[in-house]
Design an enzyme around this catalytic site. Sequence first.
Site, short mmCIF file in Angstrom:
data_model
loop_
_atom_site.label_atom_id
_atom_site.label_comp_id
_atom_site.label_asym_id
_atom_site.label_seq_id
_atom_site.Cartn_x
_atom_site.Cartn_y
_atom_site.Cartn_z
N GLU A 85 1.20 -0.56 -5.23
CA GLU A 85 0.30 0.56 -5.49
C GLU A 85 1.17 1.81 -5.50
O GLU A 85 1.45 2.41 -4.46
CB GLU A 85 -0.78 0.67 -4.41
CG GLU A 85 -1.78 1.78 -4.71
CD GLU A 85 -2.44 2.37 -3.47
OE1 GLU A 85 -3.39 3.14 -3.63
OE2 GLU A 85 -1.98 2.09 -2.35
N ASP B 73 0.83 -1.20 0.00
CA ASP B 73 0.00 0.00 0.00
C ASP B 73 0.86 1.26 0.00
O ASP B 73 1.92 1.31 0.62
CB ASP B 73 -0.90 -0.01 1.24
CG ASP B 73 -1.76 1.22 1.36
OD1 ASP B 73 -2.60 1.43 0.48
OD2 ASP B 73 -1.58 1.98 2.34
#
Length: 764
Positions: free
Chosen positions: A487, A434
Amino acid sequence: MPMTTIAPEQVNRIVWNQHHDPFEILGSHPIEQNGKNVWVVRAYLPNASAAWVVLPEQRQEYAMQTVHDPHFFECIIETSELSNYQLKTKEGEHERVSYDPYAFRSPRLTDFDLHLFAEGNHHRIYEKLGAHFTEVDGVTGVYFAVWAPNARNVSVLGDFNLWDGRKHQMRKGATGVWELFIPEIGVGEHYKYEIKNFAGHIYEKSDPFGFQQEPRPKTASIVSNLNSYNWSDENWLEQRRHTDPLTQPISVYEVHLGSWLHAASAEPAKLPNGETEPVVIASELNPGARFLTYRELASRLIPYVKELGYTHIELLPIAEHPFDGSWGYQVTGYYAPTSRFGTPEDFMYFVDQCHQNNIGVIVDWVPGHFPKDGHGLAFFDGTHLYEHADSRKGEHKEWGTLVFNYSRNEVRNFLVANALFWFDKYHIDGIRVDAVASMLYLDYCRKEGEWLPNQYGGRENLEAADFLRQVNHLLFSYFPGVLSIAEESTDWPMVSWPTYTGGLGFNLKWNMGWMHDMLDYFSMDPWFRQFHQNNVTFSMWYNHSENFMLALSHDEVVHGKSNIIGKMPGDKWQKLANVRCLFAYMFAHPGKKTMFMSMEFGQWSEWNVWADLEWPLLQFEPHQQLKKFFTELNKLYRSEPALYTLDFAREGFDWIDCSDNRHSVVSFIRREKDTENFVVVVCNFTPQPHSHYRIGVPEKGFYTELFNSDARQYGGSNMGNLGGKWTDDWSMHSRPYSLDLCLPPLGVLILKMDKEKTAKASGS
């Protein structure tokens, strides 16, 4: 005053929790007295009014005397050897016999363990630090070890000592690791660490390496054994080890376990052994419901995902986190699957069942930041241990979280080992990292003057980049065939390139540019799309710079953005047709696929973490048809190698025509690896059908219509080509042959030459 072998100041250091090595004082020690070799046993026993040393083998007891403090006991025993002794204590009317923790002097951590940890290279440090049920000298108990180099004193707290930090004080080693073996306790014990700094402030902390924690809002760690589960996924793991995932179909169903579906009743779930799981209420907004357990999710979610045809489930962070509203992205227990849904063994069962149903498991991993909660990593030993001390490097003010200090070896080791841990102990198949951009840039969401440059004056976080390279290099070394997905929302180069080329080492990167372009494009009135054809075609200009995954994730259906269907223009029919058109194009476009739960049946409202999905919509035919569309789309994707084997090779894609912006139509070819097979894809992005639309194709023959997003069974108008079309000897688009097609409104066609039918027609 009774005779004693200990000075008052030494006793006081124990009584006041100020000794870095209580083994120097407590336990058994050989001494010389009156020319004889004898043993002295010392114990600090708060709440005890009397104590005895018990020698079970000799069946003897020796009364202990108090010295310098009403609860500090000492006993001199005239014997040449002393082992396996016990302590009998009297507290009120109760007597208890137990082993002395300070009789177990040998550390479990070796010098080599500590050396590797100090240099950041102990890849299985989770087997050493934390709480581990074990046996020492024939006695079972739990070994505790925690890194707190700047603490003055560390104790273990738990139900077993009435949460009294005086009773189980730990020993500090040279590298700042504190340890203690506590006999006669076991799996299931609740515990914390009491950490005192040199200013006298006391902090109660959960175990950074704890394998299990209490359900929120409680914060204690729980002793857990991760080696008791019997796995049944050997075939899956063996196949994974010998498979290149980049040449396989990857269609990911992203799910938040806490809001996919709730149990309608707060009745506890039953375990296989007949016991019940603790009830964890899902939300104050839905007080009559509770979370499903991992085992219940295995019986509900896995069949659902299997029916839809997805290859993987991606779980929003399941590491322990205190606040439901963080969606799991503010982690306090990096080594503990959240207890909202059950125990570590329950989560193992969930993963095992996924594998037995040929579904991979990807877990969102958050090494970029952590929350400030008092029981967590923040200010862990009274200093900025895991985070940077300077807030210009150590804090994300936008999120109210702290940033890991990647330049510190032990912190880096904590995170590197954590990534490996989930693959090792839970058999997961991938991680999605993330907020990578927040890690890579020192000025991320910071104004001028709020960040510090690197040693070269730049804004790149070089330590974070090196950390990510280390993680990915080790992941693929230990676990070939797994996924590491970034990401990353900027143009940092070579994110998904191998580390030996200078890349960050991920094998996939979310294509955030494609996502934004397509959502912008599909939110337009179709008449205006002719002026924005570049939104559709631009991704292929940079497609081969990275190994891209096309993701329509949870981030796109929250914070006022609406759900996917709500972004689409037109009436309800057109909205649903646009959704089908978008996803059919997505599955035909090069790159692996990810989509968030609820998109598959057309939920109208935004995702709400406090409630489950709008399952009643599936009572209505349009939503049933959309679900059928995704089932068939996944089936086609998995069965047609041209759609996935050359995702990241230039030879896997050819435009037929990308310039027909007047009609908002694009067409292209996808090719299969190591064969001459290919499919033809034609996309009409407006509600205007075209009854005679001609495209060029490379080979002569009959082209079967494999897929039509406008089919009646999906809720479309059922315009199409009656199963397929023969080519005409009419060159077009620099191709020797062409097809005269009927393009449905807001529709995508996928066609493939039927070589058998073509051969029969030609008489060959």
